[in-house]
Design a protein around this motif. Structure first.
Motif, PDB file in Angstrom:
ATOM      1  N   LEU A 259       0.798  -1.272   0.023  1.00 38.42           N
ATOM      2  CA  LEU A 259       0.124   0.001  -0.004  1.00 38.42           C
ATOM      3  C   LEU A 259       0.739   1.305   0.003  1.00 38.42           C
ATOM      4  O   LEU A 259       0.595   2.273  -1.031  1.00 38.42           O
ATOM      5  CB  LEU A 259      -0.999   0.136   0.950  1.00 38.42           C
ATOM      6  CG  LEU A 259      -1.970  -1.237   1.325  1.00 38.42           C
ATOM      7  CD1 LEU A 259      -2.942  -0.891   2.312  1.00 38.42           C
ATOM      8  CD2 LEU A 259      -2.588  -1.336  -0.047  1.00 38.42           C
ATOM      9  N   LYS A 260       1.756   1.283   0.921  1.00 39.68           N
ATOM     10  CA  LYS A 260       2.679   2.551   0.961  1.00 39.68           C
ATOM     11  C   LYS A 260       3.577   2.751  -0.229  1.00 39.68           C
ATOM     12  O   LYS A 260       3.602   3.848  -0.859  1.00 39.68           O
ATOM     13  CB  LYS A 260       3.182   2.601   2.303  1.00 39.68           C
ATOM     14  CG  LYS A 260       2.581   3.059   3.473  1.00 39.68           C
ATOM     15  CD  LYS A 260       2.351   4.556   3.244  1.00 39.68           C
ATOM     16  CE  LYS A 260       1.374   5.031   4.414  1.00 39.68           C
ATOM     17  NZ  LYS A 260       1.060   6.377   4.448  1.00 39.68           N
ATOM     18  N   PRO A 261       4.215   1.898  -0.405  1.00 36.50           N
ATOM     19  CA  PRO A 261       5.156   2.106  -1.804  1.00 36.50           C
ATOM     20  C   PRO A 261       4.298   2.316  -2.967  1.00 36.50           C
ATOM     21  O   PRO A 261       4.555   3.039  -3.944  1.00 36.50           O
ATOM     22  CB  PRO A 261       5.910   0.819  -1.933  1.00 36.50           C
ATOM     23  CG  PRO A 261       5.357  -0.289  -0.873  1.00 36.50           C
ATOM     24  CD  PRO A 261       4.575   0.514  -0.226  1.00 36.50           C
ATOM     25  N   SER A 262       3.140   1.573  -3.188  1.00 40.34           N
ATOM     26  CA  SER A 262       2.355   1.734  -4.363  1.00 40.34           C
ATOM     27  C   SER A 262       1.801   3.174  -4.492  1.00 40.34           C
ATOM     28  O   SER A 262       1.635   3.687  -5.328  1.00 40.34           O
ATOM     29  CB  SER A 262       1.228   0.723  -4.565  1.00 40.34           C
ATOM     30  OG  SER A 262       0.204   0.748  -3.679  1.00 40.34           O
TER      31      SER A 262
ATOM     32  N   LEU B 159       5.896   6.493 -22.302  1.00 40.38           N
ATOM     33  CA  LEU B 159       5.783   5.692 -20.722  1.00 40.38           C
ATOM     34  C   LEU B 159       7.475   5.561 -20.188  1.00 40.38           C
ATOM     35  O   LEU B 159       7.597   5.770 -18.898  1.00 40.38           O
ATOM     36  CB  LEU B 159       5.427   4.337 -20.640  1.00 40.38           C
ATOM     37  CG  LEU B 159       3.767   4.124 -20.953  1.00 40.38           C
ATOM     38  CD1 LEU B 159       3.511   2.737 -21.033  1.00 40.38           C
ATOM     39  CD2 LEU B 159       3.054   4.899 -19.646  1.00 40.38           C
ATOM     40  N   ILE B 160       8.236   5.223 -20.938  1.00 45.07           N
ATOM     41  CA  ILE B 160       9.816   5.257 -20.469  1.00 45.07           C
ATOM     42  C   ILE B 160      10.252   6.511 -19.920  1.00 45.07           C
ATOM     43  O   ILE B 160      10.817   6.487 -19.004  1.00 45.07           O
ATOM     44  CB  ILE B 160      10.633   4.843 -21.844  1.00 45.07           C
ATOM     45  CG1 ILE B 160      12.023   4.486 -20.996  1.00 45.07           C
ATOM     46  CG2 ILE B 160      10.915   5.793 -22.812  1.00 45.07           C
ATOM     47  CD1 ILE B 160      12.160   3.299 -20.240  1.00 45.07           C
TER      48      ILE B 160
ATOM     49  N   TYR C   1       7.370  -0.817  -8.170  1.00 45.94           N
ATOM     50  CA  TYR C   1       6.044  -0.397  -8.624  1.00 45.94           C
ATOM     51  C   TYR C   1       5.754   0.430  -9.778  1.00 45.94           C
ATOM     52  O   TYR C   1       4.838   0.342 -10.395  1.00 45.94           O
ATOM     53  CB  TYR C   1       5.117  -0.246  -7.276  1.00 45.94           C
ATOM     54  CG  TYR C   1       4.740  -1.261  -6.622  1.00 45.94           C
ATOM     55  CD1 TYR C   1       4.048  -2.537  -6.906  1.00 45.94           C
ATOM     56  CD2 TYR C   1       5.217  -1.315  -4.832  1.00 45.94           C
ATOM     57  CE1 TYR C   1       3.713  -3.441  -5.743  1.00 45.94           C
ATOM     58  CE2 TYR C   1       4.989  -2.476  -4.177  1.00 45.94           C
ATOM     59  CZ  TYR C   1       4.184  -3.335  -4.803  1.00 45.94           C
ATOM     60  OH  TYR C   1       3.845  -4.405  -3.752  1.00 45.94           O
ATOM     61  N   THR C   2       6.777   1.430  -9.898  1.00 48.53           N
ATOM     62  CA  THR C   2       6.664   2.070 -11.121  1.00 48.53           C
ATOM     63  C   THR C   2       7.128   1.337 -12.484  1.00 48.53           C
ATOM     64  O   THR C   2       6.451   1.910 -13.358  1.00 48.53           O
ATOM     65  CB  THR C   2       7.795   3.221 -11.066  1.00 48.53           C
ATOM     66  OG1 THR C   2       9.006   2.730 -10.966  1.00 48.53           O
ATOM     67  CG2 THR C   2       7.380   4.256  -9.891  1.00 48.53           C
ATOM     68  N   ILE C   3       7.507   0.283 -12.511  1.00 45.85           N
ATOM     69  CA  ILE C   3       8.270  -0.541 -13.773  1.00 45.85           C
ATOM     70  C   ILE C   3       6.943  -0.973 -14.432  1.00 45.85           C
ATOM     71  O   ILE C   3       6.738  -0.595 -15.469  1.00 45.85           O
ATOM     72  CB  ILE C   3       9.041  -1.553 -13.408  1.00 45.85           C
ATOM     73  CG1 ILE C   3      10.314  -1.020 -12.664  1.00 45.85           C
ATOM     74  CG2 ILE C   3       9.278  -2.471 -14.623  1.00 45.85           C
ATOM     75  CD1 ILE C   3      11.119  -2.090 -12.097  1.00 45.85           C
TER      76      ILE C   3
END
Length: 450
Positions: A84-87, A112-113, A329-331
């Motif tokens: 939850l927190k990192p997302s 996106l990149i 999570y950003t990937i």
């Protein structure tokens, strides 16, 4: 009140698209934004009682520990720390990256990149700031909160001027096309409430607040109604210059608004929106580190995460751990998917925390309650949380909800051997790792730095 609002003023510049998408029309969209503000106020009042009754940092974690015991608190910390927190941190930095890069790609969405690399860079910078100094992180937060309030004021005033000039056509027949789907309304609330999410931020740093018995409830009473008014007026301003279709197609709603209303000074909108989202990301990082620290202190995470830097007195291992997960999570991240995934699990724990308040009225009658709210408010929060968790699943079952549920309870696989049984071989493996990480990051247990 200003510090409290730092957590709330999150992504009013991206969520309008999602709320409108699921609500279907202008009228219900504005009603949902208002209802989200009322609901956030109710939740924050519950947290005001909990935070002044149990003055420990870590958000919901100490309340669930006190009311339901170690297992429930562990599952909360496991889910929140790992997902939850990192997302949430990733979502906000992706919003930051989208707005920062949009002016360089007129007429189309940024690649996106580009947005993902920029988001990762923002995570590294924010994590570094929070590791260096608590005061520096606080100064950064205050500056960007002021910038956030300034751009909201600019947008609201511009919208009022446009309304005074007769730009009201988008508000005629404003309920045409309203959705009647049980689950779609739930998803609209998800996205609106995610923008408000932050009404519990001060509860993550209760131990660091000056006079929490006064400042915590005061910030809530002043902060959330102010933010609710800001959110509704900003949405009204958007609809004065954009139709529902134009708003949904806009890659960055506030930038489109600025181009149409503030030209040739429209460049100030993306600049201040970037400031706003950067400040929100900094606040998310700041509070996440305190939860990881609190969980490690109780033995629910590896001990190294509860250590602090011996020179700077910051929970550096906890902050770094949260930052690394956020980059991960950003990937693959799609912003809307992350919001839905985040909200489903988050509201499950919000409901449990409101239920904890009710339970402790009977099981912890001896605890001092400087703030005491009518228990019916906590009951309303429990019922609303049940709706927000169950409605999208019943209306449109999707595998992501099943994955989320499996992940929450998968924490029990680690809980039994490492927390409950405290197996010796686990300690033997972690001892040399902890020692080397201590030397690398110059950290120690809190009691040895006092």
């Amino acid at each position: 009140a200003l510090y409290s609002s730092q957590g709330y003023l999150r992504s009013i510049f991206i969520s309008p698209k999602s709320v409108l998408l699921y609500s279907g029309a202008v009228g219900p969209c504005l009603l949902i934004w208002t209802a989200c503000g009322v609901l956030s106020t109710l939740g924050a009042l519950c947290y005001a009682e909990l935070g002044t009754m149990i003055t420990k940092s870590g958000g919901e974690y100490p309340y669930l520990m006190e009311a339901f015991g170690s297992i429930v608190a562990y599952l909360y910390s496991w889910t929140t720390i790992m997902v939850l927190k990192p997302s949430s941190f990733a979502i906000i930095t992706l919003s930051f990256a989208e707005y920062a890069s949009t002016p360089f790609y007129p007429g189309c969405s940024p690649p996106l990149i580009v947005t993902k690399c920029l988001a990762a860079a923002a995570i590294l910078v924010i994590t570094s700031i929070n590791c260096l100094s608590v005061k520096l992180a606080s100064y950064v937060q205050n500056f960007f909160t002021a910038a956030k309030l300034l751009i909201i004021l600019v947008i609201v005033v511009a919208g009022i001027v446009m309304l005074a000039q007769g730009k009201t056509e988008n508000f005629s027949n404003s309920f045409d096309g309203t959705t009647t789907s049980f689950g779609a309304i739930g998803l609209a609330f998800y996205n609106g409430l995610w923008a408000y999410d932050g009404w519990n931020q001060l509860n993550f740093i209760t131990e660091e607040l000056k006079n929490p018995f006064r400042n915590l409830p005061l910030a809530i009473v002043i902060g959330i109604p102010l933010v609710t008014v800001c959110y509704v007026l900003v949405n009204v301003a958007y609809f004065t210059v954009m139709t529902t279709t134009e708003l949904l197609l806009s890659p960055a709603v506030a930038v489109t608004f600025g181009d149409r209303v503030l030209y040739p000074a429209s460049w100030i909108v993306p600049l201040f929106v970037v400031f706003s989202t950067f400040g929100s990301a900094n606040g998310s990082c700041f509070t996440a580190g305190r939860l990881v620290y609190a969980s490690g202190r109780e033995g629910h995470m590896v001990k190294i995460l509860s250590y602090i830097n011996v020179k700077r007195y910051t929970p550096a291992p906890a902050l770094i751990f949260n930052g690394v997960l956020a980059i991960f999570y950003t990937i693959p991240a799609d912003i809307n998917t992350l919001i839905n995934y985040f909200s489903f699990a988050q509201w499950f724990f919000y409901g449990l925390t409101a239920l904890a308040l009710i339970v402790m009225r009977f099981t912890r009658k001896n605890l001092d309650r400087p703030v005491k709210i009518p228990v019916v408010l906590a009951g309303i929060m429990v019922l609303v949380s049940c709706y927000l968790v169950l409605a999208p699943i019943i209306d449109k079952p999707e595998l992501e909800y099943l994955y989320c549920t499996i992940f929450i309870f998968s924490g029990l696989i680690l809980y039994y051997p490492f927390v409950y049984r405290k197996v010796n071989w686990g300690r033997k493996i972690m001892r040399p790792i902890t020692m080397h990480l201590q030397l690398l990051m110059d950290v120690a247990p809190p009691e040895k730095t006092e």
